[in-house]
Design an enzyme around this catalytic site. Structure first.
Site: not given
Length: 284
Positions: A35, A51
């Site tokens: 992450e 995204d």
């Protein structure tokens, strides 16, 4: 990520989570690498990845466009009495969560506030930790327990998949990945040599054989997301390192985790994660 109105399990499910102690620490740290690039907990992280999910923030990539960021902020409000710096953004955040809206309009100060509180406010960090466990860790472990997973590496893979794919039953969610994986076994499959055997569709399946198939299924969903909101900017296809890293650990037979584990970072370089005073083994 979180889809509005769905919490797979409650805090009570934490009691059944089998991945604990150093093994849980390793699982969280490995996902942190994927992450944020290192093993630390980035409570203050916040950015727009473009995204299709709005702002992504905190230790579990909580998103404004999918609703879990709003859940964190509501938890934080419960700890502050609602008198905090997020309050002026509540109506916008709630609306985006309800509509699964990726817009960041009206959230000009969102990342500034998230970053500040992530660095300075223990209550905000607590809210993130509680929601991560409630929404992702506990449900992922419950799903693993239902099919009989016993190995640390399998249980940790459930958590990482839950963080990225979600723990709810959409076309890319963890339950769907598990269902597709198990449906592929029509015969006994004992070639994993893990000494842990699952009962899948009435057949004996080695746990590592099941895990390898699970990661093949997951990779296919990363390359070809079924849900539109997972297709933003082809981002998932750029995260295959999450699968490659676990494949590396399987090749090393890092099945049960005690003192240390070795995985690949996002650049494909080996990294050792150790528990407290344990030492990493010599380079292999």
């Amino acid at each position: 990520m979180y889809i509005k109105g769905i919490l797979a399990l409650s805090f009570a499910a934490l009691a059944s989570a089998k991945l604990d102690g150093c093994a849980k620490t390793f699982a969280l740290a490995i996902t942190n690498i994927y992450e944020n690039g290192d093993t630390d907990f980035h409570f203050d992280y916040c950015e727009n990845l473009n995204d299709g999910r709005g702002f992504t923030s905190g230790i579990a990539g909580f998103c404004t466009g999918t609703g879990d960021a709003w859940e964190v902020i509501q938890k934080y409000h419960s700890l502050t009495g609602g008198n905090d710096k997020f309050k002026p953004m509540d109506s916008v955040l709630k609306q985006y969560a309800e509509d699964s809206d990726s817009s960041t309009k009206g959230l000009d100060n969102y990342c500034k506030v998230w970053e500040e509180l992530g660095k300075t406010d223990k209550r905000f960090r607590k809210a993130q930790t509680l929601l991560r466990d409630e929404m992702y860790f506990a449900p992922s472990q419950e799903f693993g327990a239902k099919i009989g997973l016993q190995l640390s590496i399998s249980q940790a893979q459930m958590y990482d998949a839950g963080i990225q794919h979600g723990t709810w039953a959409d076309k890319d969610g963890l339950p769907t990945l598990i269902e597709e994986t198990s449906a592929s076994f029509g015969n006994d499959t004992l070639d994993g040599n893990s000494e842990s055997t699952l009962d899948i569709n009435g057949h004996k399946v080695d746990e590592i054989a099941w895990l390898k198939k699970f990661m093949q299924v997951r990779q296919d969903h990363l390359l070809h997301p079924r849900e539109k909101y997972n297709q933003g900017d082809n981002y998932w296809a750029q995260t295959l390192y999450r699968v490659r890293s676990y494949e590396y650990a399987i090749d090393r037979k890092e099945y049960m985790w005690t003192d240390s584990v070795k995985f690949l970072d996002n650049d494909g370089k080996p990294v050792c994660i150790r528990c407290e005073t344990a030492k990493c083994p010599a380079q292999q």
